[in-house]
Scaffold this motif. Structure first.
Motif: not given
Length: 369
Positions: A24-40
């Motif tokens: 859940e934390r990892a998903i929240a971090d992705v949502l906050a990053s705005g990077r959804f395809v081929m990100g970090p």
């Protein structure tokens, strides 16, 4: 699965709380990053998978079937080329081969392991009019096929070796990890795999910089740079950032979960059924993706287990050479062991979150067969 089974075949809702909170934390971090395809997370997971296997490159793609298709394309499979594979593994390699216009040709399997052997591979080679472009060695049920010996034969004939590790990620010999013996290997992150995402995903592994670069180009339209197409068979096959983040959480847990699976399988091995037999035994070369038995009275065995509250399934009931492919008629081939296995195999519950009581219930039910 029978709705009244007290031991389910699988239950993905049983993810332990600590892992669930990390996801859940990892998903929240992705949502906050705005990077959804081929990100970090995507880049980091490629590095972490390569390090885990001890191989030069890992390339993420959209799913396991894409991984097979792109791996085969990378080693040069084109229209009309033969690809040797087994016919008891769900037709995934056959589908990937046909997407390239290739021709699947089937080797039989060893009657004890239900995997390709050197002998069955050589028999298939002797039946072909020309050498195949590739052989796909499927490490089925979580058990490694004798891939090192198959590689020796394949190299002698100039045949590329693709390892299918969709059911075996983490299995190893004394020499190396599965997925590092051939020219290129693949896995799937389908949710029920030992290392599963929350949706689809896959990866290609190789020590070859050239093969890795080819897969990287093909997974994104054939580009060598943005909007510049330079490679045949380009497509859109990208694993999204959310799935990469989830698999990153799970990868450090994989060896421990595989060991739990082996311990469960070892309990099943203590049963002594008279009308069924487990295919595999616990070892580092077997990660117990599935717990598979054979019985010449499969329906009766499954009925007995159902009555004991044990869900079962069949992996797989229709061999590839008997499938009604709409665009392909497999060449006539004698695969007696494959055909026997398709009518004899069945699987019992195998996932790390099974309780000890459930494991005992399954073990006792197996013992009654």
């Amino acid at each position: 699965m029978s709705c009244d089974s007290s031991v389910p075949f699988n239950d993905l809702a049983r993810t332990p709380l600590d892992a669930r909170l990390q996801i859940e934390r990892a998903i929240a971090d992705v949502l906050a990053s705005g990077r959804f395809v081929m990100g970090p997370n995507h880049a980091a997971l490629e590095d972490e998978l390569a390090a885990y296997l001890g191989i030069g490159h890992a390339v993420l793609v959209a799913n396991g079937t894409d991984a097979l298709e792109l791996a085969l394309a990378a080693v040069g499979v084109r229209s009309g080329d033969y690809v040797v594979t087994v016919a008891n593994a769900g037709a995934y390699t056959s589908i990937a081969t046909r997407l390239l216009g290739g021709v699947p040709f089937y080797a039989d399997i060893d009657p004890s392991t239900l995997l390709m052997s050197v002998a069955t591979f050589e028999t298939a080679l002797s039946a072909l009019p020309v050498a195949p472009k590739a052989v796909v060695v499927t490490h089925l049920y979580g058990a490694l096929a004798p891939v090192a010996d198959i590689v020796t034969v394949a190299k002698r004939h100039g045949i590329a070796i693709v390892e299918d590790c969709a059911q075996s990620l983490g299995a190893r010999t004394d020499v190396a990890m599965g997925g590092t013996f051939g020219d290129i290997a693949i896995t799937s992150f389908y949710p029920t795999k030992n290392l599963g995402a929350l949706g689809d995903g896959g990866a290609v592994f190789t020590d070859s910089s050239d093969l890795a670069a080819a897969v990287r180009r093909m997974r994104q339209y054939g580009w060598d740079s943005k909007y510049h197409i330079s490679h045949v068979h380009g497509r859109n096959s990208r694993m999204d950032e959310l799935q990469a983040a989830v698999v990153r959480v799970k990868l450090p847990l994989l060896d421990g979960l595989n060991e739990r699976r082996r311990r469960i399988h070892a309990r099943y091995e203590s049963a002594r059924p008279s009308a069924a037999q487990l295919v595999n035994t616990s070892s580092p070369a077997f990660i117990a993706h599935l717990a598979v038995l054979t019985s010449d009275s499969r329906d009766r065995a499954r009925d007995t287990l159902r009555a004991a509250g044990i869900a079962t399934d069949v992996h797989y009931p229709i061999p590839d050479h008997q499938q009604a492919f709409p665009d392909f008629t497999p060449a006539p081939v004698e695969l007696p062991v494959t055909e026997w296995a398709s009518g004899a195999v069945f699987s019992v519950p195998m996932f790390p979150e099974l309780t000890d009581a459930e494991v005992a219930q399954v073990r006792d039910a197996i013992d009654s067969l």
